[in-house]
Design an enzyme around this catalytic site. Structure first.
Site, mmCIF file in Angstrom:
data_model
loop_
_atom_site.group_PDB
_atom_site.id
_atom_site.type_symbol
_atom_site.label_atom_id
_atom_site.label_comp_id
_atom_site.label_asym_id
_atom_site.label_seq_id
_atom_site.Cartn_x
_atom_site.Cartn_y
_atom_site.Cartn_z
ATOM 1 N N ASN A 82 5.000 77.756 -110.872
ATOM 2 C CA ASN A 82 4.232 77.736 -109.628
ATOM 3 C C ASN A 82 2.735 77.627 -109.889
ATOM 4 O O ASN A 82 2.133 78.494 -110.523
ATOM 5 C CB ASN A 82 4.538 78.982 -108.794
ATOM 6 C CG ASN A 82 5.870 78.854 -108.072
ATOM 7 O OD1 ASN A 82 6.433 77.766 -107.996
ATOM 8 N ND2 ASN A 82 6.376 79.962 -107.562
ATOM 9 N N HIS A 83 2.140 76.579 -109.394
ATOM 10 C CA HIS A 83 0.698 76.365 -109.530
ATOM 11 C C HIS A 83 -0.057 77.271 -108.549
ATOM 12 O O HIS A 83 0.511 77.739 -107.552
ATOM 13 C CB HIS A 83 0.345 74.906 -109.217
ATOM 14 C CG HIS A 83 0.899 73.939 -110.221
ATOM 15 N ND1 HIS A 83 0.447 72.646 -110.343
ATOM 16 C CD2 HIS A 83 1.862 74.069 -111.161
ATOM 17 C CE1 HIS A 83 1.104 72.027 -111.305
ATOM 18 N NE2 HIS A 83 1.985 72.872 -111.809
ATOM 19 N N GLN A 84 -1.338 77.458 -108.845
ATOM 20 C CA GLN A 84 -2.209 78.174 -107.901
ATOM 21 C C GLN A 84 -2.195 77.432 -106.560
ATOM 22 O O GLN A 84 -2.355 76.209 -106.517
ATOM 23 C CB GLN A 84 -3.631 78.216 -108.473
ATOM 24 C CG GLN A 84 -4.603 78.994 -107.620
ATOM 25 C CD GLN A 84 -6.005 79.042 -108.231
ATOM 26 O OE1 GLN A 84 -6.267 78.445 -109.271
ATOM 27 N NE2 GLN A 84 -6.893 79.755 -107.579
#
Ligand code: COA
Length: 214
Positions: A82-84
């Site tokens: 999960n990316h920012q």
């Protein structure tokens, strides 16, 4: 014969398509209970490639209970996936060479914690389990489902996003089974219990389990 959880290929035919999963795990952040098996006729020993984006620095664990049945192609997506998301861009500059960006604070990442699969959970082929999901004992995950939310014990879910198809048993039976915890008994006891655990006359089974948990 004593059914040993340390057997690598436990099928009666000894075919190398099914293995007791704990025996092929190399990563310390994956914990698997006895008798849980993974089936994959192409490359069963390469299960860990299906545990994705699993980086030590994020410290998240995949914890799988006993007697689970995990079909080919099941994937566990871990927190590193999960990316920012709380800024303008999701682009992870810090992971790529040449860009001036410090790694984000972990508090800025959408971390969801450990993935925890209970006991006697059956996960159909190519299901995807998203970060931080907890799946209760005795649940069934349909083939190709994408599971993004916790699943209660003894519940069947299907689809993307996975939704409840039905509970497997009435609430009284589920409560009894969660107290009975057959998977924690000795192999001798489980061998003796097999006729009960595989009997489809559920009213009789319920009465018998009542006697044993009370
Ligand atoms: C989840 C599962 C066990 C449900 O079986 P079931 O209770 O017999 O379900 P049914 O076939 O009666 O289907 C009930 C409904 O759910 C739907 N459904 C069943 N499985 C589904 C799935 N994996 N994804 C999406 N929908 C599914 C059916 O289309 C049906 O929909 P409808 O009511 O709109 O007609 C089964 O469908 C499944 O996915 N098994 C996994 C098989 C597998 O991967 N095995 C690997 C080797 S161990």
């Amino acid at each position: 014969m004593f059914p040993s959880p340390d057997t690598l290929y436990p099928l009666v035919s000894n075919m190398d398509r099914t293995c007791f999963l704990k025996n092929i795990i190399t990563r310390s952040n994956i914990i698997v209970g006895d008798y849980t098996y993974y089936d994959d006729e192409v490359d069963v020993k390469n299960f860990e490639k299906n545990v994705l984006y699993h980086y030590d620095f994020l410290n998240d664990k995949l914890i799988i209970g006993k007697f689970c049945q995990i079909a080919a192609g099941v994937e566990f997506v871990m927190n590193g996936a999960n990316h920012q998301m709380n800024a303008v861009t999701t682009f992870p500059f810090y992971t790529l060479e040449g860009w001036d960006m410090e790694p984000p604070k972990t508090s800025d990442l959408p971390l969801k914690g450990d993935t925890v699969i209970g006991n006697d959970v059956w996960i159909g082929q190519n299901a995807v389990i998203l970060p931080g999901v907890h799946i209760g004992d005795g649940a069934i995950i349909g083939a190709n489902s994408v599971v993004g939310r916790d699943i209660n014990p003894y519940t069947i879910v299907v689809g993307n996003p996975a939704k409840i198809l039905r509970k497997r048993f009435d609430d009284e039976m589920i409560e009894l089974l969660l107290r009975f915890k057959w998977w924690d008994k000795s192999t001798d006891e489980i061998n003796e219990l097999i006729p009960l655990l595989t009997c489809s006359e559920l009213d009789k089974v319920k009465e018998e389990i009542k006697k044993r948990v009370n």
